[in-house]
Design an enzyme around this catalytic site. Structure first.
Site, mmCIF file in Angstrom:
data_model
loop_
_atom_site.group_PDB
_atom_site.id
_atom_site.type_symbol
_atom_site.label_atom_id
_atom_site.label_comp_id
_atom_site.label_asym_id
_atom_site.label_seq_id
_atom_site.Cartn_x
_atom_site.Cartn_y
_atom_site.Cartn_z
ATOM 1 N N SER A 282 41.488 80.055 80.016
ATOM 2 C CA SER A 282 42.084 79.294 78.925
ATOM 3 C C SER A 282 42.432 77.906 79.441
ATOM 4 O O SER A 282 42.848 77.754 80.586
ATOM 5 C CB SER A 282 43.349 79.994 78.430
ATOM 6 O OG SER A 282 44.199 79.070 77.785
ATOM 7 N N LYS A 288 45.259 83.396 81.821
ATOM 8 C CA LYS A 288 44.320 84.086 80.937
ATOM 9 C C LYS A 288 42.943 84.312 81.564
ATOM 10 O O LYS A 288 42.405 83.465 82.264
ATOM 11 C CB LYS A 288 44.110 83.287 79.638
ATOM 12 C CG LYS A 288 45.303 83.255 78.726
ATOM 13 C CD LYS A 288 45.621 84.594 78.068
ATOM 14 C CE LYS A 288 44.603 84.996 77.035
ATOM 15 N NZ LYS A 288 44.824 84.379 75.738
#
Ligand code: ARG
Length: 463
Positions: A282, A288
């Site tokens: 991300s 992420k």
């Protein structure tokens, strides 16, 4: 006099060339250039047959066939200049042939029409795709077999309604997809068998008065036989619809598995770790690791099934034989084929690289009262209770465990006996997830022995 801008392939009766908008809506060269190799193969076979039957001379056929090879290499090397004014791949190739070899080029279209030509080219293209799809499916199935073999006895929760149902094995879950993709494979093979008839020589729609040999062209293009009805041969596209149908079902299977991978790779599940090679990060949240490949695979079914619906709508209501509507067949099929191949390859890569989290799977397998059915079965088998009564007793024990905030194996024997006084210590044997999966030895069941037998069988089938 004919306006020199009128089409030189069919402009004999035309005084003027087409409006720019007419040219734009009519041209297919922007996409059907993808069938160049098939078009040239079809024309080479046709030319050879025309010479063998004495319809054109051997030397003309020879010149035509060599010229076509030159064009193929021009196209392969990127030096070929495609022209929108020449509408489609068929006329682009023929016009170039005429520039290259002169007069003999004009003899190639004897006893042929663009209608049987395009049906032939497109069939050859779809046939190649069916072969590529088979290879893609087999590669994915082999990757799944590898996972199934490695984790034939790893326990995990099996779900219904995405609620914990009964423990199953990782291998069993992988093999469920092998079955699905195996049916996709057989659909593709089946479609290939049915579609492998040559339209070439059906001409515009009625056949031809020239003494052509359709069996010869069929054989040289790898078809099993010529299509038996010339009207049908130029006017149906059910072979493309079968490909799209099989592709849609396959994409649906891919989508279901992709959805599971999305769920399984989440922090809440942690059933599987996807490799870095098939994940993305991300731009704002550093922690992420996103399963983008799985998400995109999940989405692909939309456009693939969309192509299926679109072509079905193009074909419905068309009178026999050819109508220009059918030119709309190609982009749908090309797009669906490209995306199916991409989805298959991405799924294969993900499956090969992913690692099932054995510990987490096992921990989850034991939670959620997953062995409640084993307990009920024990009450039936050992105490001889009717299943309905056993179901009721087990339900009350699940409620008790839930109240105490524990799982079924954590209950004491005394607590068990409050539900039925004949329950003995032996019951705890069936409450373990390992025992649960090991006991499910019925054909097609989740027991590791069953899974290993299925893996061996599929390995043999896939060769
Ligand atoms: N480009 C056309 C197609 O894709 C080829 C056939 C054209 N035939 C015709 N009679 N206009 O369908």
């Amino acid at each position: 006099m004919t306006d020199k801008t009128s089409n030189k392939m069919w402009g004999g009766r035309f005084a003027a060339g087409p409006d720019a908008i007419m040219e734009a809506i009519n041209a297919s060269i922007g996409f059907d250039k993808r069938m160049a190799a098939q078009d040239i193969a079809g024309s080479r076979a046709h030319a050879a047959m025309l010479a063998a039957t004495g319809i054109i001379s051997d030397s003309d056929a020879q010149t035509i066939r060599e010229g076509l090879l030159t064009i193929l290499s021009e196209i392969d090397s990127g030096s070929f200049e495609f022209s929108t004014a020449l509408e489609d791949i068929h006329m682009n190739v023929e016009a170039r042939l005429s520039t290259l070899i002169g007069e003999p080029a004009g003899r190639l279209h004897t006893a042929r029409s663009r209608n049987d030509q395009v049906a032939t080219d497109f069939k050859l293209w779809v046939r190649d795709q069916l072969d590529a799809t088979q290879a893609g499916l087999m590669a994915l199935m082999r990757a799944l077999l590898g996972q199934a073999e490695a984790g034939a006895d790893w326990v995990m929760p099996g779900f219904t309604h995405l609620q914990t149902a009964q423990p199953v094995t990782w291998g069993h879950h992988m093999m469920a997809y092998v079955e699905m993709f195996g049916r996709d494979l057989s659909r593709v093979r089946d479609a290939r068998l049915r579609m492998n008839e040559s339209p070439l020589g059906a001409a515009a729609l009625a056949g031809t008065s020239f003494p052509i040999d359709r069996h010869a062209t069929a054989a040289s293009l790898g078809f099993d036989r010529p299509a038996a009805n010339s009207l049908d041969a130029v006017s149906d596209r059910d072979f493309a619809l079968e490909f799209l149908g099989a592709a849609s079902i396959c994409a649906m299977h891919l989508s279901r598995f992709a959805e599971e991978l999305v769920i399984w790779s989440s922090a809440q599940f942690r059933f599987v770790a996807l490799s870095d090679r098939f994940s993305t990060g991300s731009s704002i949240m550093p922690q992420k690791k996103n399963p983008d490949a799985a998400e995109l695979i999940r989405a692909k079914v939309g456009r693939i099934f969309g192509a299926n619906v679109a072509l079905m709508m193009v074909m419905k209501g068309l009178p026999l034989a050819y109508s220009k509507d059918m030119q709309e067949d190609k982009e749908q099929v090309f797009d669906a084929a490209d995306n199916l191949m991409l989805a298959l390859a991405a799924m294969e890569g993900m499956v090969r690289d992913m690692s099932g989290q054995k510990e987490n799977l096992a921990a989850a397998a034991g939670s959620g009262f997953s062995t409640a059915t084993d307990l009920a079965d024990w009450l039936v088998r050992v105490l001889g209770l009717p299943f309905r009564e056993a179901h009721h007793i087990t339900g009350s024990l699940v409620a008790l465990a839930e109240k105490n905030g524990c799982d079924l194996p954590d209950l004491t024997l005394e607590q068990m006996q409050t539900a039925h006084d004949a329950i003995t210590q032996d019951v705890f044997d069936v409450l373990g997830v390992e025992n649960s999966v090991n006991s499910r030895t019925s054909y097609g069941g989740t027991a590791p022995a069953q899974v290993r037998a299925q893996v061996a069988l599929w390995k043999e089938r896939l060769g």
